[in-house]
Enzyme design. Structure first.
Site, PDB file in Angstrom:
ATOM      1  N   ASP A  68       0.926  -1.038   0.038  1.00  0.00           N
ATOM      2  CA  ASP A  68      -0.098  -0.265  -0.220  1.00  0.00           C
ATOM      3  C   ASP A  68       0.949   1.302  -0.124  1.00  0.00           C
ATOM      4  O   ASP A  68       2.077   1.134   0.174  1.00  0.00           O
ATOM      5  CB  ASP A  68      -1.005   0.050   1.059  1.00  0.00           C
ATOM      6  CG  ASP A  68      -0.295  -0.346   2.677  1.00  0.00           C
ATOM      7  OD1 ASP A  68       1.118  -0.329   2.582  1.00  0.00           O
ATOM      8  OD2 ASP A  68      -1.122  -0.366   3.560  1.00  0.00           O
ATOM      9  N   ASN A 136      -7.664  -0.194  13.680  1.00  0.00           N
ATOM     10  CA  ASN A 136      -9.383  -0.229  13.471  1.00  0.00           C
ATOM     11  C   ASN A 136      -9.610  -1.823  12.805  1.00  0.00           C
ATOM     12  O   ASN A 136     -10.586  -1.620  12.232  1.00  0.00           O
ATOM     13  CB  ASN A 136      -9.722   0.848  12.855  1.00  0.00           C
ATOM     14  CG  ASN A 136      -8.910   0.835  11.115  1.00  0.00           C
ATOM     15  OD1 ASN A 136      -8.117   0.292  10.939  1.00  0.00           O
ATOM     16  ND2 ASN A 136      -9.439   2.011  10.620  1.00  0.00           N
ATOM     17  N   HIS A 138      -7.732  -2.699  10.185  1.00  0.00           N
ATOM     18  CA  HIS A 138      -7.348  -2.635   8.731  1.00  0.00           C
ATOM     19  C   HIS A 138      -6.223  -3.584   8.213  1.00  0.00           C
ATOM     20  O   HIS A 138      -5.587  -3.657   9.019  1.00  0.00           O
ATOM     21  CB  HIS A 138      -7.490  -1.152   8.125  1.00  0.00           C
ATOM     22  CG  HIS A 138      -6.045  -0.615   8.520  1.00  0.00           C
ATOM     23  ND1 HIS A 138      -5.906   0.813   8.760  1.00  0.00           N
ATOM     24  CD2 HIS A 138      -4.977  -0.858   8.984  1.00  0.00           C
ATOM     25  CE1 HIS A 138      -4.819   0.963   9.093  1.00  0.00           C
ATOM     26  NE2 HIS A 138      -4.014   0.101   9.131  1.00  0.00           N
ATOM     27  N   GLU A 143      -9.706  -0.475   4.836  1.00  0.00           N
ATOM     28  CA  GLU A 143     -10.401   0.046   5.787  1.00  0.00           C
ATOM     29  C   GLU A 143     -11.725  -0.667   6.283  1.00  0.00           C
ATOM     30  O   GLU A 143     -12.311  -1.169   5.487  1.00  0.00           O
ATOM     31  CB  GLU A 143     -10.683   1.557   5.851  1.00  0.00           C
ATOM     32  CG  GLU A 143      -9.591   2.278   5.649  1.00  0.00           C
ATOM     33  CD  GLU A 143      -8.839   2.657   6.466  1.00  0.00           C
ATOM     34  OE1 GLU A 143      -8.758   2.054   7.850  1.00  0.00           O
ATOM     35  OE2 GLU A 143      -8.250   3.985   6.779  1.00  0.00           O
TER      36      GLU A 143
HETATM   37  C1  GLP Z   1      -0.474   1.229   8.271  1.00  0.00           C
HETATM   38  C2  GLP Z   1       0.133   0.457   7.165  1.00  0.00           C
HETATM   39  C3  GLP Z   1      -0.325  -1.194   7.121  1.00  0.00           C
HETATM   40  C4  GLP Z   1      -0.014  -1.630   8.563  1.00  0.00           C
HETATM   41  C5  GLP Z   1      -0.723  -1.001   9.484  1.00  0.00           C
HETATM   42  C6  GLP Z   1      -0.375  -1.294  10.917  1.00  0.00           C
HETATM   43  O1  GLP Z   1      -1.628   1.549   8.129  1.00  0.00           O
HETATM   44  N1  GLP Z   1      -0.257   0.968   5.900  1.00  0.00           N
HETATM   45  O2  GLP Z   1       0.357  -1.643   5.883  1.00  0.00           O
HETATM   46  O3  GLP Z   1      -0.132  -2.900   8.659  1.00  0.00           O
HETATM   47  O4  GLP Z   1      -0.742   0.425   9.398  1.00  0.00           O
HETATM   48  O5  GLP Z   1       0.921  -0.631  11.558  1.00  0.00           O
HETATM   49  P1  GLP Z   1       1.565  -1.100  12.753  1.00  0.00           P
HETATM   50  O6  GLP Z   1       2.466  -2.312  12.173  1.00  0.00           O
HETATM   51  O7  GLP Z   1       2.417   0.460  12.755  1.00  0.00           O
HETATM   52  O8  GLP Z   1       0.604  -1.199  13.870  1.00  0.00           O
END
Ligand code: GLP
Length: 237
Positions: A68, A136, A138, A143
């Protein structure tokens, strides 16, 4: 199958998942990996780079796909997924440019960029899809409420996602993201989900109810034939 491994702590989670990826790449030199960013997989990528270097694992035939990207941020911006993947995956593993499939940060037409990525991925089977769990629920930028049948698409990001630490040093306005879809995750041979920390306890508990709901995109993983989930102990408490 949803295979769960509970690790002692974050370091242990990083070591075990790095070893898992290293073994896979060693046995499958043409492996196709889709890589998420964020805080969760950083330790794993760091350990993977160490193993690859010490064991001289050749990654020149490995394909890496960027999961992403924020829309509107230059590749040189340290808040981008591009910057992150270059630093932790592409450069340390020496992935050739021709084997790196990624949303182009400089695109002026994100819609078209998603179409380009979808065309490129049409004939590619992802072996391992590395995932973190959003606060959340995702996955990437899928989302809550996302249509699970989508492939690469543009997303209007939620406040929760826009407050992700990756964007903390960024001063440019961001409202949208480009992401591969839930369908791409479901089509991958293996989904490698990493969850760590006390701040993910609620999310992990919700995932483990096994209830599939569009409100909580990670729950679609229960429809996946092969999930390898690594979670550190504190996230399970
Ligand atoms: C972001 C990234 C995702 C990631 C998520 C969780 O939105 N675009 O690919 O998996 O957050 O992030 P973290 O690992 O920092 O909790």
């Amino acid at each position: 199958m949803f295979h769960l491994t509970v690790t002692k702590n974050y370091q242990d989670l990083s070591n075990q998942t790095a070893q898992y990826l290293a073994d896979y790449v060693e046995n499958n030199p043409k492996a196709v990996l889709c890589c998420s960013t964020g805080g969760t997989p950083t330790g794993m990528y760091e350990e993977l780079a160490k193993i690859v270097e010490t064991k001289h694992i050749n990654c020149s035939e490995v394909t890496v796909i960027k999961f992403d990207e924020w829309v509107g941020l230059d590749a040189t911006n340290p808040s981008t997924c591009e910057y992150y993947l270059q630093k932790y995956v592409i450069q340390p593993l020496k992935i050739p440019v021709k084997h790196y499939i990624h949303f182009d940060n400089s695109t002026t037409d994100p819609e078209k960029e998603c179409e380009r990525i979808n065309l490129l991925l049409q004939d590619i089977i992802i072996d391992i899809f590395v995932l973190g769990l959003g606060t959340n629920g995702h996955l990437g930028f899928n989302e809550p409420g996302s249509d699970p049948r989508l492939h690469a698409h543009i997303v209007q990001l939620t406040e929760d996602t826009l407050s992700h630490p990756m964007l903390s040093g960024n001063t440019k306005p961001v409202t949208k993201g480009m992401t591969l879809g839930i369908q791409d995750i479901l089509d991958a041979k293996t989904a490698l989900l990493l969850v760590n920390g006390a701040h993910k306890q609620k999310q992990f508990a919700r995932l483990m109810t096994k209830e599939i709901s569009s409100d909580f995109p990670a729950s679609y993983l229960w429809q996946h034939p092969q999930v390898e989930c690594f979670v550190d102990r504190v996230a399970t408490e």
